[in-house]
Write an enzyme that holds these catalytic residues in place. Structure first.
Site, PDB file in Angstrom:
ATOM      1  CG  ASP A 180      -0.275  -0.443   2.501  1.00  0.00           C
ATOM      2  OD1 ASP A 180       0.961  -0.324   2.595  1.00  0.00           O
ATOM      3  OD2 ASP A 180      -0.971  -0.906   3.416  1.00  0.00           O
ATOM      4  CG  ASN A 194      -8.275  -1.702  12.100  1.00  0.00           C
ATOM      5  OD1 ASN A 194      -7.329  -2.331  11.653  1.00  0.00           O
ATOM      6  ND2 ASN A 194      -8.761  -0.620  11.511  1.00  0.00           N
ATOM      7  CD  GLU A 249      -8.346   0.794   7.939  1.00  0.00           C
ATOM      8  OE1 GLU A 249      -8.164  -0.203   8.666  1.00  0.00           O
ATOM      9  OE2 GLU A 249      -7.750   1.873   8.127  1.00  0.00           O
ATOM     10  CG  HIS A 287      -5.375  -2.447   8.853  1.00  0.00           C
ATOM     11  ND1 HIS A 287      -5.360  -1.066   8.958  1.00  0.00           N
ATOM     12  CD2 HIS A 287      -4.111  -2.836   9.144  1.00  0.00           C
ATOM     13  CE1 HIS A 287      -4.144  -0.662   9.276  1.00  0.00           C
ATOM     14  NE2 HIS A 287      -3.369  -1.709   9.399  1.00  0.00           N
TER      15      HIS A 287
HETATM   16  P1  PGA Z   1       2.679  -1.906  12.499  1.00  0.00           P
HETATM   17  O1  PGA Z   1       1.561  -1.881  11.378  1.00  0.00           O
HETATM   18  O2  PGA Z   1       3.652  -2.953  12.078  1.00  0.00           O
HETATM   19  O3  PGA Z   1       3.293  -0.548  12.455  1.00  0.00           O
HETATM   20  O4  PGA Z   1       2.003  -2.228  13.783  1.00  0.00           O
HETATM   21  C1  PGA Z   1       0.991  -3.091  10.963  1.00  0.00           C
HETATM   22  C2  PGA Z   1      -0.163  -2.817  10.034  1.00  0.00           C
HETATM   23  O5  PGA Z   1      -0.853  -1.783  10.225  1.00  0.00           O
HETATM   24  O6  PGA Z   1      -0.405  -3.637   9.147  1.00  0.00           O
END
Ligand code: PGA
Length: 242
Positions: free
Chosen positions: A67, A136, A143, A138
């Site tokens: 992304d 959450n 999302e 995702h």
């Molecule tokens: P993070 O993000 O490794 O910074 O916790 C993970 C994600 O949002 O997929």
């Protein structure tokens, strides 16, 4: 679904690095899907140290990032294009035209998402998508509520994601509100999936993704639909598994 629980976050990251390196060493044209965020950083450090020791080459690797924020270009310090350059690609022998991040500055983000999906198809699909998981649930920037057959698209970020990612920006106000992401369907068409989660903060999301029902409200639960998934956890992220 194969679940591996390691004592420390370092050991979990080391395991993921080994999965990626085994693939890179044994395939003539490896194609990877790669994540950003805090969790993968120790994986990238391991990949770099392996490269610097002369044990691996990225000359034939192709990669597609999961992304990118809409509105941030590769010269922005918090863009994912910059993250990948700084943490990996500036230091390995992968030709610049073989690693791709969606163009956050594309005039038409939907058209860019379509072009990104086509580029993945033209590359013959992705061998391994390595990903993290949001608090959450995702994956990529898909999302809760995202359909499990979605393809690369432009999405609106949840307030919770903006809050979580504000630690990288001067304030939550500066976090972009939209992103281009591989869709869940795009991720599921890849040949192998590897999810890394570390830390207690991810325990609830991990438990719903692995042990809960498959639900659009938990994007990572879509991984239960795939035949070749490896979930790599430290003991904190695994602490709510039954
Ligand atoms: P993070 O993000 O490794 O910074 O916790 C993970 C994600 O949002 O997929």
């Amino acid at each position: 679904m194969q679940i591996q629980v390691h004592d420390t976050a370092f050991e979990a990251a080391d395991r993921v690095a080994k999965i990626l390196l085994d693939h890179i060493r044994s395939h003539p044209r490896p194609t990877l899907g790669l994540p950003t965020g805090g969790t993968p950083l120790p994986v990238y450090a391991q990949l770099l140290s392996d490269f610097r020791a002369g044990r691996s080459s990225w000359r034939h690797v192709r990669s597609f990032n999961l992304d990118e924020y809409v509105g941030l270009g590769s010269d922005h310090p918090e863009s994912y294009a910059r993250y990948m350059h700084t943490n990996l690609f500036a230091h390995v022998d992968c030709p610049a035209n073989q690693w791709r991040v969606p163009d956050g500055l594309a005039h038409d983000p939907e058209a860019e998402a379509d072009a990104y999906e086509s580029a993945i198809d033209e590359a013959g699909g992705i061998d391994i998508v390595f990903m993290g998981i949001g608090h959450n649930g995702h994956i990529g920037f898909n999302e809760p509520g995202a359909p499990h057959d979605s393809r690369c698209c432009c999405v609106v970020l949840e307030p919770e994601t903006i809050q979580a990612n504000s630690r990288f920006f001067s304030s939550a106000k500066n976090v972009p509100t939209k992103a281009i992401t591989m869709g869940i369907g795009t991720i599921l068409t890849s040949r192998k999936l590897v999810l890394l989660a570390t830390g207690e903060g991810k325990a609830a999301a991990v438990s719903s993704a692995i042990e809960g029902p498959i639900s659009q409200m938990v994007p990572a639960s879509a991984l239960q639909r795939h035949a070749d998934v490896t979930i790599v956890l430290d003991r904190h992220a695994a602490s709510l598994l039954g």
